[in-house]
Design a protein around this motif. Structure first.
Motif, PDB file in Angstrom:
ATOM      1  N   UNK A   1      -6.747   1.516  -2.248  1.00  0.00           N
ATOM      2  CA  UNK A   1      -6.352   1.344  -0.981  1.00  0.00           C
ATOM      3  C   UNK A   1      -5.737  -0.041  -1.029  1.00  0.00           C
ATOM      4  N   UNK A   2      -5.906  -1.079  -1.589  1.00  0.00           N
ATOM      5  CA  UNK A   2      -5.433  -2.314  -1.552  1.00  0.00           C
ATOM      6  C   UNK A   2      -4.332  -2.563  -2.561  1.00  0.00           C
ATOM      7  N   UNK A   3      -3.999  -1.432  -3.318  1.00  0.00           N
ATOM      8  CA  UNK A   3      -2.911  -1.283  -4.190  1.00  0.00           C
ATOM      9  C   UNK A   3      -1.639  -1.065  -3.868  1.00  0.00           C
ATOM     10  N   UNK A   4      -0.699  -0.780  -4.747  1.00  0.00           N
ATOM     11  CA  UNK A   4       0.682  -0.403  -4.217  1.00  0.00           C
ATOM     12  C   UNK A   4       0.528   0.873  -3.599  1.00  0.00           C
ATOM     13  N   UNK A   5       1.321   0.858  -2.241  1.00  0.00           N
ATOM     14  CA  UNK A   5       1.264   2.265  -1.512  1.00  0.00           C
ATOM     15  C   UNK A   5       1.830   3.296  -2.277  1.00  0.00           C
ATOM     16  N   UNK A   6       2.766   3.102  -2.962  1.00  0.00           N
ATOM     17  CA  UNK A   6       3.342   4.266  -3.855  1.00  0.00           C
ATOM     18  C   UNK A   6       2.317   5.150  -4.597  1.00  0.00           C
ATOM     19  N   UNK A   7       1.514   4.315  -5.160  1.00  0.00           N
ATOM     20  CA  UNK A   7       0.578   5.030  -6.266  1.00  0.00           C
ATOM     21  C   UNK A   7      -0.346   5.881  -5.274  1.00  0.00           C
ATOM     22  N   UNK A   8      -0.809   5.626  -3.879  1.00  0.00           N
ATOM     23  CA  UNK A   8      -1.602   5.925  -2.780  1.00  0.00           C
ATOM     24  C   UNK A   8      -0.838   7.422  -2.363  1.00  0.00           C
ATOM     25  N   UNK A   9       0.501   7.396  -2.248  1.00  0.00           N
ATOM     26  CA  UNK A   9       1.291   8.329  -2.049  1.00  0.00           C
ATOM     27  C   UNK A   9       1.258   9.385  -2.894  1.00  0.00           C
ATOM     28  N   UNK A  10       1.438   9.213  -4.066  1.00  0.00           N
ATOM     29  CA  UNK A  10       1.507  10.170  -5.256  1.00  0.00           C
ATOM     30  C   UNK A  10       0.149  10.866  -5.365  1.00  0.00           C
ATOM     31  N   UNK A  11      -1.078  10.110  -5.181  1.00  0.00           N
ATOM     32  CA  UNK A  11      -2.350  10.587  -4.846  1.00  0.00           C
ATOM     33  C   UNK A  11      -2.341  11.723  -4.151  1.00  0.00           C
ATOM     34  N   UNK A  12      -1.873  11.282  -2.934  1.00  0.00           N
ATOM     35  CA  UNK A  12      -1.996  12.062  -1.562  1.00  0.00           C
ATOM     36  C   UNK A  12      -1.195  13.456  -1.923  1.00  0.00           C
ATOM     37  N   UNK A  13       0.107  13.255  -2.619  1.00  0.00           N
ATOM     38  CA  UNK A  13       0.909  14.537  -2.624  1.00  0.00           C
ATOM     39  C   UNK A  13       0.057  15.544  -3.934  1.00  0.00           C
TER      40      UNK A  13
ATOM     41  N   UNK B   1       7.203  14.659   2.097  1.00  0.00           N
ATOM     42  CA  UNK B   1       6.373  13.650   2.015  1.00  0.00           C
ATOM     43  C   UNK B   1       6.825  12.077   1.585  1.00  0.00           C
ATOM     44  N   UNK B   2       7.591  12.288   0.792  1.00  0.00           N
ATOM     45  CA  UNK B   2       8.361  10.867   0.020  1.00  0.00           C
ATOM     46  C   UNK B   2       8.973  10.188   1.110  1.00  0.00           C
ATOM     47  N   UNK B   3       9.619  11.018   2.072  1.00  0.00           N
ATOM     48  CA  UNK B   3      10.499  10.379   3.017  1.00  0.00           C
ATOM     49  C   UNK B   3       9.668   9.870   4.307  1.00  0.00           C
ATOM     50  N   UNK B   4       8.271  10.576   4.685  1.00  0.00           N
ATOM     51  CA  UNK B   4       7.504  10.228   5.974  1.00  0.00           C
ATOM     52  C   UNK B   4       6.333   9.324   5.454  1.00  0.00           C
ATOM     53  N   UNK B   5       6.032   9.365   4.296  1.00  0.00           N
ATOM     54  CA  UNK B   5       4.580   8.764   3.793  1.00  0.00           C
ATOM     55  C   UNK B   5       4.527   7.302   3.938  1.00  0.00           C
ATOM     56  N   UNK B   6       5.543   6.770   3.659  1.00  0.00           N
ATOM     57  CA  UNK B   6       5.674   5.215   3.934  1.00  0.00           C
ATOM     58  C   UNK B   6       5.649   4.798   5.375  1.00  0.00           C
ATOM     59  N   UNK B   7       6.278   5.611   6.130  1.00  0.00           N
ATOM     60  CA  UNK B   7       6.347   5.192   7.667  1.00  0.00           C
ATOM     61  C   UNK B   7       4.791   5.444   8.234  1.00  0.00           C
ATOM     62  N   UNK B   8       4.225   6.424   7.839  1.00  0.00           N
ATOM     63  CA  UNK B   8       2.956   6.707   8.247  1.00  0.00           C
ATOM     64  C   UNK B   8       1.902   5.666   7.970  1.00  0.00           C
ATOM     65  N   UNK B   9       2.098   5.434   6.691  1.00  0.00           N
ATOM     66  CA  UNK B   9       1.078   4.331   6.134  1.00  0.00           C
ATOM     67  C   UNK B   9       1.341   2.981   6.788  1.00  0.00           C
TER      68      UNK B   9
END
Length: 241
Positions: free
Chosen positions: A143-155, A181-189
């Motif tokens: 949760x408190x780590x790099x958002x990109x890692x969370x995004x890949x787990x989500x996908x 998802x890779x376009x929108x996930x960072x915006x949503x997060x």
């Protein structure tokens, strides 16, 4: 004048390449070839289809771009396992050029994922159920780590649910959404501005995973519906239409 000449020269060639691609697809069907089976060599293809080797080579590459063939350096082309590459390219192109909105993509995706999640609950293996829970655990831990890692787990989470549905077409369709998802996930997060809001997003994934584990299709479908309601609201709030 040079451009006109080039167009006149390329037009027939493009048509010939397309016809060669269709000929190769007929060859696959007629010979009953399956994924990993080897295609004839460029020379043999050129002779069979009465084209030059450069045209045969271009046709092979075109089918490789579409994910129909695998083409590697120094070895014969092989029939490919189906994947989401071609559909991903279409989705990427149509969203960036404004032919589809992100919200339209999400509308279609929600419909598909409600079905895949219900099927996953009914058909999942113990191994996939355990993997879904492990992904959720990794998401909480990160949760408190790099958002990109969370995004890949989500996908990966959503793709694994599609795999658990037991329907390859669902799997390909859901995989194709990774590009949007890779376009929108960072915006949503970013729009989930507080830690509690972000935790709730992860808890929603946990509810989906536990419902699938329990093989409760109705609960799993309701949980994925709530998940998409939240995603749509967050993105609309961020101005993504």
């Amino acid at each position: 004048m040079t451009d006109i000449v080039r167009q006149d020269e390329e037009g027939p060639r493009v048509g010939l390449v397309e016809r060669t691609m269709e000929g190769l697809r007929r060859l696959i069907r007629q010979r009953g070839l399956r994924p990993s089976d080897a295609m004839p060599s460029e020379t043999v293809i050129a002779e069979m289809l009465s084209v030059s080797r450069p045209v045969a080579r271009e046709a092979l590459r075109g089918l490789a771009t579409l994910g129909i063939l695998e083409v590697g350096n120094g070895r014969k082309a092989r029939v490919a396992m189906p994947d989401a590459r071609a559909l991903s390219l279409i989705l990427d192109h149509t969203t960036w050029t404004g032919q589809l909105t992100i919200q339209q993509v999400l509308d279609v995706r929600r419909t598909l994922e409600m079905r895949t999640t219900a099927l996953a609950a009914m058909r999942r293996s113990d191994a996939i159920a355990a993997e879904l829970l492990e992904i959720v655990a990794q998401m909480f831990a990160g949760l408190d780590g790099p958002p990109e890692a969370l995004m890949e787990l989500d996908i990966k989470f959503h793709e694994l649910i599609a795999k658990a549905s037991g329907n390859l077409l669902y799997e390909i369709l859901i995989q194709s959404f990774g590009v949007t998802t890779r376009q929108t996930w960072p915006i949503g997060w970013r729009s989930r501005g507080t830690r509690e809001n972000r935790l709730e997003n992860l808890r929603c994934h946990e509810r989906i995973a536990t419902a699938i584990l329990a093989q409760d299709a109705a609960r799993a479908e309701a949980a994925i519906s709530d998940h998409f309601d939240s995603a749509v609201t967050v993105l609309l709030r961020a101005g993504v239409t």
